[in-house]
Scaffold this motif. Structure first.
Motif, PDB file in Angstrom:
ATOM      1  N   PHE A  15       3.623 -13.856  -5.431  1.00  0.00           N
ATOM      2  CA  PHE A  15       4.586 -15.400  -5.172  1.00  0.00           C
ATOM      3  C   PHE A  15       6.177 -14.239  -4.807  1.00  0.00           C
ATOM      4  N   GLY A  16       5.748 -13.688  -4.286  1.00  0.00           N
ATOM      5  CA  GLY A  16       7.012 -12.654  -3.351  1.00  0.00           C
ATOM      6  C   GLY A  16       7.408 -11.798  -4.486  1.00  0.00           C
ATOM      7  N   ILE A  17       6.703 -11.704  -5.583  1.00  0.00           N
ATOM      8  CA  ILE A  17       6.873  -9.941  -6.471  1.00  0.00           C
ATOM      9  C   ILE A  17       6.188  -9.195  -6.322  1.00  0.00           C
ATOM     10  N   PRO A  18       6.909  -7.964  -5.702  1.00  0.00           N
ATOM     11  CA  PRO A  18       6.387  -7.067  -5.720  1.00  0.00           C
ATOM     12  C   PRO A  18       5.846  -6.445  -7.464  1.00  0.00           C
ATOM     13  N   PHE A  19       4.647  -5.643  -7.123  1.00  0.00           N
ATOM     14  CA  PHE A  19       4.218  -4.707  -8.793  1.00  0.00           C
ATOM     15  C   PHE A  19       4.189  -3.690  -8.801  1.00  0.00           C
ATOM     16  N   GLU A  20       4.271  -2.727  -9.539  1.00  0.00           N
ATOM     17  CA  GLU A  20       3.763  -1.209  -9.714  1.00  0.00           C
ATOM     18  C   GLU A  20       2.803  -1.101  -8.496  1.00  0.00           C
ATOM     19  N   TYR A  21       1.727  -0.135  -8.459  1.00  0.00           N
ATOM     20  CA  TYR A  21       1.224   0.574  -7.812  1.00  0.00           C
ATOM     21  C   TYR A  21      -0.334   0.921  -8.767  1.00  0.00           C
ATOM     22  N   ASP A  22      -0.417  -0.544  -9.428  1.00  0.00           N
ATOM     23  CA  ASP A  22      -1.712  -0.453 -10.574  1.00  0.00           C
ATOM     24  C   ASP A  22      -2.940   0.068 -10.468  1.00  0.00           C
ATOM     25  N   TRP A  29       0.768  -1.381  -0.033  1.00  0.00           N
ATOM     26  CA  TRP A  29      -0.124  -0.070  -0.154  1.00  0.00           C
ATOM     27  C   TRP A  29       1.059   1.433   0.127  1.00  0.00           C
ATOM     28  N   GLY A  30       0.624   2.508  -0.443  1.00  0.00           N
ATOM     29  CA  GLY A  30       0.922   3.409  -0.561  1.00  0.00           C
ATOM     30  C   GLY A  30       0.230   4.250  -0.358  1.00  0.00           C
ATOM     31  N   TRP A  31       0.448   5.443   0.417  1.00  0.00           N
ATOM     32  CA  TRP A  31      -0.619   7.023   0.522  1.00  0.00           C
ATOM     33  C   TRP A  31      -0.113   8.007  -0.301  1.00  0.00           C
ATOM     34  N   TYR A  32      -0.117   8.489  -1.244  1.00  0.00           N
ATOM     35  CA  TYR A  32       0.213  10.041  -2.211  1.00  0.00           C
ATOM     36  C   TYR A  32      -0.751  11.161  -1.685  1.00  0.00           C
ATOM     37  N   ARG A  33      -0.048  12.044  -2.195  1.00  0.00           N
ATOM     38  CA  ARG A  33      -0.403  13.768  -2.213  1.00  0.00           C
ATOM     39  C   ARG A  33      -0.383  14.024  -3.439  1.00  0.00           C
ATOM     40  N   GLN A  34      -1.330  15.253  -3.522  1.00  0.00           N
ATOM     41  CA  GLN A  34      -1.401  16.332  -4.944  1.00  0.00           C
ATOM     42  C   GLN A  34      -1.509  17.185  -4.226  1.00  0.00           C
TER      43      GLN A  34
END
Length: 119
Positions: free
Chosen positions: A100-107, A32-37
């Motif tokens: 499977f342990g591989i992180p993907f981009e924040y899609d 998880w991520g929190w972004y702001r703009q």
């Protein structure tokens, strides 16, 4: 996967807010991520928490913001304390699959919630 963010609002300097973001339709682990703009500025990553619970923060929120997650609810939170006018922005939650342990981009992205801190 759909993300639903909530919890923004108007608060005075020094106040607190708690943002929430719930994921639906996910069958995999999530980073998880929190972004702001802010107006006229680029979107920035404020805080993140990975599937193992490791947290990271941008320097200017360290010690004031806390990111947490509830895996039973597929939900991430951002507790924001001692808010400052410069925290005013639209806040977005983002989710990235871990397969499977591989992180993907924040899609996957939430719809954004406005946080306004008055001086």
């Amino acid at each position: 996967v759909q993300l639903q963010a909530s919890g923004g609002g108007l608060v005075q300097t020094g106040g607190s807010l708690r943002l929430s973001c719930a994921a639906s339709g996910s069958s995999f682990s999530i980073n998880w991520g929190w972004y702001r703009q802010a107006p006229g500025k680029q979107r920035e990553l404020v805080a993140s928490i990975d599937s193992d619970g490791r947290e990271k923060y941008v320097d200017n929120v360290q010690g004031r913001f806390t990111i947490s997650r509830d895996n039973t609810k597929n939900t991430v939170y951002l507790q924001m304390n001692n808010l400052k006018p410069e925290d005013t922005a639209v806040y977005y939650c983002a989710a990235g699959a871990v397969i499977f342990g591989i992180p993907f981009e924040y899609d996957y992205w939430g719809q954004g919630t406005q946080v306004t801190v008055s001086s």
